[in-house]
Scaffold this motif. Sequence first.
Motif, PDB file in Angstrom:
ATOM      1  N   LYS A  22       0.826  -1.203   0.000  1.00  0.00           N
ATOM      2  CA  LYS A  22       0.000   0.000   0.000  1.00  0.00           C
ATOM      3  C   LYS A  22       0.867   1.262   0.000  1.00  0.00           C
ATOM      4  N   ALA A  23       1.876   1.296   0.811  1.00  0.00           N
ATOM      5  CA  ALA A  23       2.727   2.488   0.904  1.00  0.00           C
ATOM      6  C   ALA A  23       4.070   2.087   1.493  1.00  0.00           C
ATOM      7  N   GLY A  24       5.051   2.969   1.321  1.00  0.00           N
ATOM      8  CA  GLY A  24       6.374   2.711   1.869  1.00  0.00           C
ATOM      9  C   GLY A  24       7.134   3.999   2.124  1.00  0.00           C
ATOM     10  N   SER A  25       8.104   3.924   2.985  1.00  0.00           N
ATOM     11  CA  SER A  25       8.923   5.102   3.288  1.00  0.00           C
ATOM     12  C   SER A  25       9.815   5.439   2.095  1.00  0.00           C
ATOM     13  N   PRO A  26      10.158   6.694   1.931  1.00  0.00           N
ATOM     14  CA  PRO A  26      11.075   7.068   0.848  1.00  0.00           C
ATOM     15  C   PRO A  26      12.401   6.332   0.982  1.00  0.00           C
ATOM     16  N   SER A  27      13.033   6.085  -0.140  1.00  0.00           N
ATOM     17  CA  SER A  27      14.317   5.376  -0.112  1.00  0.00           C
ATOM     18  C   SER A  27      15.353   6.201   0.642  1.00  0.00           C
ATOM     19  N   GLY A  28      16.216   5.542   1.333  1.00  0.00           N
ATOM     20  CA  GLY A  28      17.245   6.206   2.111  1.00  0.00           C
ATOM     21  C   GLY A  28      16.872   6.427   3.551  1.00  0.00           C
ATOM     22  N   VAL A  29      15.597   6.260   3.896  1.00  0.00           N
ATOM     23  CA  VAL A  29      15.155   6.437   5.280  1.00  0.00           C
ATOM     24  C   VAL A  29      15.422   5.145   6.023  1.00  0.00           C
ATOM     25  N   ASP A  30      16.028   5.242   7.167  1.00  0.00           N
ATOM     26  CA  ASP A  30      16.362   4.070   7.955  1.00  0.00           C
ATOM     27  C   ASP A  30      15.752   4.203   9.350  1.00  0.00           C
ATOM     28  N   PRO A  31      15.005   3.242   9.828  1.00  0.00           N
ATOM     29  CA  PRO A  31      14.624   2.021   9.105  1.00  0.00           C
ATOM     30  C   PRO A  31      13.452   2.297   8.167  1.00  0.00           C
ATOM     31  N   GLY A  32      13.420   1.594   7.058  1.00  0.00           N
ATOM     32  CA  GLY A  32      12.322   1.778   6.123  1.00  0.00           C
ATOM     33  C   GLY A  32      11.057   1.062   6.603  1.00  0.00           C
ATOM     34  N   VAL A  33       9.954   1.748   6.492  1.00  0.00           N
ATOM     35  CA  VAL A  33       8.662   1.188   6.920  1.00  0.00           C
ATOM     36  C   VAL A  33       7.787   1.006   5.687  1.00  0.00           C
ATOM     37  N   LYS A  34       7.195  -0.171   5.579  1.00  0.00           N
ATOM     38  CA  LYS A  34       6.272  -0.443   4.484  1.00  0.00           C
ATOM     39  C   LYS A  34       4.923  -0.885   5.053  1.00  0.00           C
ATOM     40  N   VAL A  35       3.882  -0.585   4.284  1.00  0.00           N
ATOM     41  CA  VAL A  35       2.508  -0.904   4.699  1.00  0.00           C
ATOM     42  C   VAL A  35       1.901  -1.847   3.672  1.00  0.00           C
ATOM     43  N   TYR A  36       1.409  -2.989   4.149  1.00  0.00           N
ATOM     44  CA  TYR A  36       0.724  -3.966   3.311  1.00  0.00           C
ATOM     45  C   TYR A  36      -0.727  -4.104   3.797  1.00  0.00           C
ATOM     46  N   GLU A  37      -1.625  -4.348   2.858  1.00  0.00           N
ATOM     47  CA  GLU A  37      -3.039  -4.510   3.203  1.00  0.00           C
ATOM     48  C   GLU A  37      -3.607  -5.755   2.543  1.00  0.00           C
ATOM     49  N   LYS A  38      -4.652  -6.276   3.163  1.00  0.00           N
ATOM     50  CA  LYS A  38      -5.362  -7.433   2.633  1.00  0.00           C
ATOM     51  C   LYS A  38      -6.853  -7.235   2.873  1.00  0.00           C
ATOM     52  N   GLY A  39      -7.674  -7.591   1.872  1.00  0.00           N
ATOM     53  CA  GLY A  39      -9.116  -7.427   1.992  1.00  0.00           C
ATOM     54  C   GLY A  39      -9.661  -6.538   0.883  1.00  0.00           C
ATOM     55  N   LEU A  40     -10.977  -6.474   0.805  1.00  0.00           N
ATOM     56  CA  LEU A  40     -11.614  -5.636  -0.206  1.00  0.00           C
ATOM     57  C   LEU A  40     -11.224  -4.182   0.001  1.00  0.00           C
ATOM     58  N   GLN A  41     -10.842  -3.524  -1.081  1.00  0.00           N
ATOM     59  CA  GLN A  41     -10.421  -2.136  -0.957  1.00  0.00           C
ATOM     60  C   GLN A  41     -11.580  -1.259  -0.505  1.00  0.00           C
TER      61      GLN A  41
END
Length: 373
Positions: A22-41
């Motif tokens: 779904k979304a993620g932190s800009p490259s170079g940011v430490d620690p990088g955080v990413k968002v994943y989703e599951k289910g009907l949008q």
Amino acid sequence: NTITFTADDIEARLRRIGFRLKAGSPSGVDPGVKVYEKGLQYWWLSWCYHVGIILAISGFFMTSLFAFEKSVLLYPGKPQTISLYSEDTGWHAFLKSTGRESSPAQKHDEYELTLQEFSTEFYQGLRLDYPEEKMERLALGLGVKKLEPSKKGFSYRPKMWRTRLDVKGPDGEVLHAVLWVNKPFRTGSLTLYQMGYEQKVKLSVRPLSAARTFGSSYDVRGEIINTETGVPFQVKNVSGKFVLGTLTLGTLFKRDGTTEEITPVTTLSYIPGDGPSEREDLGELGPGGRLHAKDLLFELRDYTEGSYLSYRKDPGVWLVGIACLFVFMGLFVRSLGAWYRIQYAVENKNVYILISTRGILADKDRIIRKLRR
């Protein structure tokens, strides 16, 4: 609430069990955080809600412009023609305000209604005699005195008003309809509702002195009065007015589970001229029966019972119905669905995961077990 993993293939595991990025932190940011989703949008649910609201508002406007409701009284053997065209609508009022003329009624708007049968049903209820004196009522409330059943017998409590009629549509087809309270009849744009009934009574009234003088051979029927139950009527040369109570007839459902046909009976009351709010009960009267009161002889010659129906045309109902379907479908999916959002960050070789859920069927522990597998 954070779960720690020691896996480097976390994204492959998430995709394998149905999650999408779904979304993620800009490259170079430490620690990088990413968002994943599951289910009907969620935008699907938003569409359901918005479509439902738009349809509901459109239906409300159609109702305010084109809906109307009228009534019709049906008696056996007297067909009535009704029309689903009416000038008593908001649309016609708008046309009149702009100086334009509306189109005339058309034959395809007309229905012919013929009453075949109107029947009433009653429960056998317990009749109680409440005391009229204040002190006796106080004793009853304090429990000193018991409330006894009436010696006059049981009471009639309405159970059902049922109408059976023929409905001839604009195409000439005749439909056999049955409707009762809270069970309307619908065909095309026509909806019929059971509202009540009306009773007409034919009375013969003559002076009691004349009947005594001539005996049973007295052939003069006296004054013939056609009236309705509950509507006061006057007798010639008599002060005050008389009124008939509701004519009780139909099928009685007894407390022992059996049924019987009720012998038609009504009550006759006298209303003095100087006290219209006061009534004096004179007795009961049935078909073929006689009642002596106020130096008059009353005879009930005949009666007829008509069905009082209302009919309505509302073109906005189907739009509001579809609107409700969309909204409740969205609510159903929102309540019983399963949505997951996973935020994860990787630091060294450790994966830190935060799981949030929505919906009754969402199971956080099941997702954790799948990720550890």
